[in-house]
Write a protein that holds these residues in place. Structure first.
Motif, PDB file in Angstrom:
ATOM      1  N   PHE A   1       0.827  -1.209   0.000  1.00 22.33           N
ATOM      2  CA  PHE A   1       0.000   0.000   0.000  1.00 22.33           C
ATOM      3  C   PHE A   1       0.862   1.261   0.000  1.00 22.33           C
ATOM      4  CE2 PHE A   1      -3.694  -2.551   1.011  1.00 22.33           C
ATOM      5  CZ  PHE A   1      -4.710  -1.823   0.442  1.00 22.33           C
ATOM      6  N   ALA A   2       1.968   1.219   0.745  1.00 27.34           N
ATOM      7  CA  ALA A   2       2.847   2.383   0.787  1.00 27.34           C
ATOM      8  C   ALA A   2       3.442   2.679  -0.585  1.00 27.34           C
ATOM      9  CB  ALA A   2       3.967   2.155   1.803  1.00 27.34           C
ATOM     10  N   ALA A   3       3.755   1.622  -1.336  1.00 27.41           N
ATOM     11  CA  ALA A   3       4.277   1.824  -2.686  1.00 27.41           C
ATOM     12  C   ALA A   3       3.238   2.504  -3.573  1.00 27.41           C
ATOM     13  CB  ALA A   3       4.694   0.480  -3.293  1.00 27.41           C
ATOM     14  N   HIS A   4       1.977   2.090  -3.438  1.00 29.04           N
ATOM     15  CA  HIS A   4       0.917   2.729  -4.212  1.00 29.04           C
ATOM     16  C   HIS A   4       0.634   4.139  -3.708  1.00 29.04           C
ATOM     17  CE1 HIS A   4      -0.233  -0.480  -6.924  1.00 29.04           C
ATOM     18  NE2 HIS A   4      -0.038  -1.331  -5.941  1.00 29.04           N
ATOM     19  N   ALA A   5       0.810   4.336  -2.405  1.00 31.48           N
ATOM     20  CA  ALA A   5       0.637   5.689  -1.873  1.00 31.48           C
ATOM     21  C   ALA A   5       1.674   6.630  -2.472  1.00 31.48           C
ATOM     22  CB  ALA A   5       0.746   5.671  -0.353  1.00 31.48           C
ATOM     23  N   ALA A   6       2.903   6.134  -2.656  1.00 32.06           N
ATOM     24  CA  ALA A   6       3.950   6.963  -3.267  1.00 32.06           C
ATOM     25  C   ALA A   6       3.570   7.347  -4.687  1.00 32.06           C
ATOM     26  CB  ALA A   6       5.282   6.210  -3.248  1.00 32.06           C
ATOM     27  N   ILE A   7       3.065   6.376  -5.445  1.00 28.87           N
ATOM     28  CA  ILE A   7       2.628   6.663  -6.822  1.00 28.87           C
ATOM     29  C   ILE A   7       1.471   7.650  -6.806  1.00 28.87           C
ATOM     30  CG2 ILE A   7       1.627   5.659  -8.904  1.00 28.87           C
ATOM     31  CD1 ILE A   7       3.023   3.021  -8.100  1.00 28.87           C
ATOM     32  N   ALA A   8       0.508   7.388  -5.914  1.00 26.07           N
ATOM     33  CA  ALA A   8      -0.672   8.251  -5.841  1.00 26.07           C
ATOM     34  C   ALA A   8      -0.294   9.665  -5.463  1.00 26.07           C
ATOM     35  CB  ALA A   8      -1.665   7.681  -4.819  1.00 26.07           C
ATOM     36  N   LEU A   9       0.569   9.785  -4.463  1.00 30.68           N
ATOM     37  CA  LEU A   9       0.963  11.104  -3.987  1.00 30.68           C
ATOM     38  C   LEU A   9       1.714  11.875  -5.070  1.00 30.68           C
ATOM     39  CD1 LEU A   9       1.055  13.077  -1.640  1.00 30.68           C
ATOM     40  CD2 LEU A   9       3.098  11.911  -0.814  1.00 30.68           C
ATOM     41  N   THR A  10       2.639  11.202  -5.748  1.00 32.70           N
ATOM     42  CA  THR A  10       3.416  11.860  -6.809  1.00 32.70           C
ATOM     43  C   THR A  10       2.515  12.313  -7.941  1.00 32.70           C
ATOM     44  OG1 THR A  10       5.366  10.530  -6.260  1.00 32.70           O
ATOM     45  CG2 THR A  10       5.323  11.566  -8.433  1.00 32.70           C
ATOM     46  N   ASN A  11       1.610  11.430  -8.373  1.00 33.52           N
ATOM     47  CA  ASN A  11       0.732  11.783  -9.490  1.00 33.52           C
ATOM     48  C   ASN A  11      -0.279  12.854  -9.119  1.00 33.52           C
ATOM     49  OD1 ASN A  11       0.942   9.893 -12.095  1.00 33.52           O
ATOM     50  ND2 ASN A  11       1.582   8.728 -10.310  1.00 33.52           N
ATOM     51  N   ALA A  12      -0.826  12.755  -7.901  1.00 28.34           N
ATOM     52  CA  ALA A  12      -1.801  13.762  -7.484  1.00 28.34           C
ATOM     53  C   ALA A  12      -1.136  15.131  -7.364  1.00 28.34           C
ATOM     54  CB  ALA A  12      -2.443  13.357  -6.153  1.00 28.34           C
ATOM     55  N   ARG A  13       0.110  15.141  -6.873  1.00 28.00           N
ATOM     56  CA  ARG A  13       0.836  16.411  -6.778  1.00 28.00           C
ATOM     57  C   ARG A  13       1.085  16.988  -8.167  1.00 28.00           C
ATOM     58  NH1 ARG A  13       5.490  15.201  -2.190  1.00 28.00           N
ATOM     59  NH2 ARG A  13       4.309  15.956  -0.375  1.00 28.00           N
ATOM     60  N   LEU A  14       1.481  16.131  -9.108  1.00 31.64           N
ATOM     61  CA  LEU A  14       1.703  16.605 -10.474  1.00 31.64           C
ATOM     62  C   LEU A  14       0.413  17.169 -11.058  1.00 31.64           C
ATOM     63  CD1 LEU A  14       4.004  13.778 -11.895  1.00 31.64           C
ATOM     64  CD2 LEU A  14       4.644  16.146 -11.417  1.00 31.64           C
ATOM     65  N   TYR A  15      -0.704  16.483 -10.797  1.00 33.30           N
ATOM     66  CA  TYR A  15      -1.982  16.963 -11.304  1.00 33.30           C
ATOM     67  C   TYR A  15      -2.335  18.310 -10.699  1.00 33.30           C
ATOM     68  CZ  TYR A  15      -7.017  17.222 -12.076  1.00 33.30           C
ATOM     69  OH  TYR A  15      -8.273  17.647 -12.417  1.00 33.30           O
ATOM     70  N   GLU A  16      -2.128  18.447  -9.375  1.00 32.72           N
ATOM     71  CA  GLU A  16      -2.462  19.712  -8.728  1.00 32.72           C
ATOM     72  C   GLU A  16      -1.554  20.846  -9.214  1.00 32.72           C
ATOM     73  OE1 GLU A  16      -2.706  19.508  -4.508  1.00 32.72           O
ATOM     74  OE2 GLU A  16      -4.667  18.524  -4.577  1.00 32.72           O
ATOM     75  N   ARG A  17      -0.279  20.518  -9.455  1.00 39.34           N
ATOM     76  CA  ARG A  17       0.610  21.551  -9.985  1.00 39.34           C
ATOM     77  C   ARG A  17       0.172  21.991 -11.367  1.00 39.34           C
ATOM     78  NH1 ARG A  17       6.170  18.594  -7.995  1.00 39.34           N
ATOM     79  NH2 ARG A  17       5.991  19.164  -5.785  1.00 39.34           N
ATOM     80  N   GLY A  18      -0.288  21.014 -12.165  1.00 40.97           N
ATOM     81  CA  GLY A  18      -0.819  21.375 -13.475  1.00 40.97           C
ATOM     82  C   GLY A  18      -2.026  22.291 -13.361  1.00 40.97           C
ATOM     83  N   ARG A  19      -2.881  21.989 -12.398  1.00 43.66           N
ATOM     84  CA  ARG A  19      -4.047  22.853 -12.180  1.00 43.66           C
ATOM     85  C   ARG A  19      -3.623  24.242 -11.710  1.00 43.66           C
ATOM     86  NH1 ARG A  19      -8.656  19.753  -8.824  1.00 43.66           N
ATOM     87  NH2 ARG A  19      -9.761  21.672  -9.324  1.00 43.66           N
ATOM     88  N   GLU A  20      -2.591  24.261 -10.848  1.00 49.55           N
ATOM     89  CA  GLU A  20      -2.120  25.565 -10.369  1.00 49.55           C
ATOM     90  C   GLU A  20      -1.564  26.409 -11.506  1.00 49.55           C
ATOM     91  OE1 GLU A  20       0.696  24.717  -7.343  1.00 49.55           O
ATOM     92  OE2 GLU A  20      -0.802  23.909  -5.945  1.00 49.55           O
ATOM     93  N   LEU A  21      -0.817  25.773 -12.415  1.00 45.56           N
ATOM     94  CA  LEU A  21      -0.300  26.509 -13.564  1.00 45.56           C
ATOM     95  C   LEU A  21      -1.435  27.015 -14.443  1.00 45.56           C
ATOM     96  CD1 LEU A  21       2.771  24.293 -14.573  1.00 45.56           C
ATOM     97  CD2 LEU A  21       2.814  26.581 -13.567  1.00 45.56           C
ATOM     98  N   ALA A  22      -2.444  26.143 -14.638  1.00 42.28           N
ATOM     99  CA  ALA A  22      -3.598  26.564 -15.437  1.00 42.28           C
ATOM    100  C   ALA A  22      -4.320  27.726 -14.766  1.00 42.28           C
ATOM    101  CB  ALA A  22      -4.559  25.382 -15.630  1.00 42.28           C
ATOM    102  N   MET A  23      -4.423  27.661 -13.426  1.00 37.19           N
ATOM    103  CA  MET A  23      -5.090  28.744 -12.713  1.00 37.19           C
ATOM    104  C   MET A  23      -4.287  30.033 -12.776  1.00 37.19           C
ATOM    105  SD  MET A  23      -8.006  27.971 -11.770  1.00 37.19           S
ATOM    106  CE  MET A  23      -8.173  29.563 -10.974  1.00 37.19           C
ATOM    107  N   LEU A  24      -2.949  29.912 -12.759  1.00 37.71           N
ATOM    108  CA  LEU A  24      -2.114  31.102 -12.870  1.00 37.71           C
ATOM    109  C   LEU A  24      -2.327  31.774 -14.219  1.00 37.71           C
ATOM    110  CD1 LEU A  24       0.062  32.895 -11.639  1.00 37.71           C
ATOM    111  CD2 LEU A  24       1.776  31.341 -12.600  1.00 37.71           C
ATOM    112  N   GLU A  25      -2.376  30.953 -15.268  1.00 34.23           N
ATOM    113  CA  GLU A  25      -2.647  31.508 -16.600  1.00 34.23           C
ATOM    114  C   GLU A  25      -4.027  32.156 -16.640  1.00 34.23           C
ATOM    115  OE1 GLU A  25      -2.182  28.345 -19.342  1.00 34.23           O
ATOM    116  OE2 GLU A  25      -0.003  28.196 -19.094  1.00 34.23           O
ATOM    117  N   GLU A  26      -4.995  31.486 -16.005  1.00 33.29           N
ATOM    118  CA  GLU A  26      -6.358  32.020 -16.008  1.00 33.29           C
ATOM    119  C   GLU A  26      -6.422  33.338 -15.244  1.00 33.29           C
ATOM    120  OE1 GLU A  26     -10.576  32.083 -16.644  1.00 33.29           O
ATOM    121  OE2 GLU A  26      -8.829  31.244 -17.651  1.00 33.29           O
ATOM    122  N   ARG A  27      -5.712  33.430 -14.126  1.00 35.07           N
ATOM    123  CA  ARG A  27      -5.751  34.657 -13.339  1.00 35.07           C
ATOM    124  C   ARG A  27      -5.044  35.802 -14.055  1.00 35.07           C
ATOM    125  NH1 ARG A  27      -5.447  32.540  -7.027  1.00 35.07           N
ATOM    126  NH2 ARG A  27      -7.182  31.106  -7.271  1.00 35.07           N
TER     127      ARG A  27
END
Length: 371
Positions: free
Chosen positions: A153-179
């Motif tokens: 489970f910890a191995a999957h948590a690492a994958i999940a955490l890394t991917n979710a962070r990448l997704y949120e950073r992508g959203r943050e960049l999109a929001m920066l462009e939008e703002r």
């Protein structure tokens, strides 16, 4: 295939699917913690992601109620067993956590935890966080098989955490462009309107003595320009997405808002939520704003002793319901309480809002939006 094996694969697949559903970091971690708690038959389960200030940027737990959390107080610091696991990066399986020399103390309201199993969440040599279980329900405590499964489970948590962070950073960049785009709109539209408004007001003032008969048209123009500027400004503000939505998503943002209001007001404010599908960002903004306005009305104007907020998913629609037991109001001809603004927000994302109220019978605001 044995039932136990099927359960393992189902729980792990749930963790993997959570990564692909574009959930927030916190929602992904909650899926993993719930799966681990259920599969390993533990009373308590938690997952912590440390920050740079000695506390935790994310800390999700199962087995502890909101009321218990409130009594416990702030999030744990990086000390004791949690701090040791973050520093050492090795698993810990103990028959009694309290007897380990690395254990320090708990807050007074903290539940007593005995048998303990903790595993670091690693990305190569970096420890991203820890996942741990306590108080196995079946006798005998945690086993080596349990530790192996939690490591998975910890191995999957690492994958999940890394991917979710990448997704949120992508959203943050999109929001920066939008703002940035919104800032340009603010400058191009609202600023020009306000500049024209100022010039027109100055012209009207100059005419007061020389040509008073020509002042009225200029004042009418002032009023029109002021109305246009206000409309433009409202449109820009509606587009600005609250930062908490980017980080936590609609469910957790609204949950935190309700919890804060429950602490600040004598009224009881409660929140409930179904599991929701991924939502369009514009829908999240609109629904959050309607909920906030409805809560404001209930707590500040209605004299309610109890307010309930619910997010549900019914027949392909996101449904927000805010219900209070306050004084209510006569709906015929009612134009106050921001109802028009709330309805506009709902309709701006293709939704519909209904309001049920009567004097002495409380108020129910319901919004439905296709999700």
């Amino acid at each position: 295939m044995s039932t136990d094996r099927e359960e393992v694969l189902h729980a792990v697949s749930s963790a993997v699917l959570a990564v692909t559903r574009h959930l927030s970091v916190r929602e992904v971690l909650q899926v993993i913690v719930r799966s681990a708690q259920r599969l390993l038959d533990a009373r308590y389960a938690a997952l912590g992601v440390p920050d740079d200030d000695g506390s935790f940027a994310e800390f999700v737990a199962e087995g502890i109620t909101d009321k218990q959390w409130d009594a416990i107080g702030p999030l744990p610091r990086q000390h004791g067993m949690l701090g040791a696991m973050l520093r050492d990066g090795v698993p810990a399986r103990l028959p009694d956590l309290r007897e380990d020399p690395r254990f320090e103390w708990w807050p007074k309201a903290h539940p007593v935890m005995k048998d303990f199993l903790g595993v670091p969440i690693r990305d190569g040599d970096e420890v991203l966080g820890i996942i741990f279980l306590a108080n196995k329900r079946t006798p005998g405590g945690f086993t080596q098989d349990d530790q192996d499964l939690l490591t998975l489970f910890a191995a999957h948590a690492a994958i999940a955490l890394t991917n979710a962070r990448l997704y949120e950073r992508g959203r943050e960049l999109a929001m920066l462009e939008e703002r940035n785009r919104v800032a340009h709109e603010l400058h191009d539209a609202v600023t020009q309107k306000l500049f024209s408004l100022r010039l027109t007001a100055q012209a009207a003032q100059a005419m007061l003595d020389r040509a008073p008969d020509k002042v009225a048209p200029e004042l009418e123009r002032v009023q029109r320009l002021a109305g246009e500027a206000l409309t433009e400004l409202r449109a820009v503000i509606v587009e600005l997405r609250p930062a908490d939505l980017d980080r936590h998503g609609l469910t957790e943002t609204l949950r935190k808002h309700v919890r804060m209001l429950d602490r600040l007001h004598p009224s009881l404010v409660v929140f409930a939520c179904d599991e929701l599908p991924p939502l369009d960002p514009a829908v999240e903004v609109a629904v959050l704003r309607v909920a906030q306005e409805a809560l404001h009305n209930a707590l500040r104007h209605a004299g309610a002793s109890r307010v309930s907020v619910r997010l549900a998913y019914e027949e392909g629609k996101l449904v927000l319901t805010v219900e209070d037991d306050g004084r209510g109001f006569e709906q015929a001809g009612s134009r106050g309480l921001g109802l028009a603004s709330m309805r506009d927000r709902a309709e701006s994302v293709g939704g519909a809002m209904t309001v049920g109220s009567a004097p002495g019978r409380g108020t129910t605001v319901r919004v439905e939006v296709t999700a």
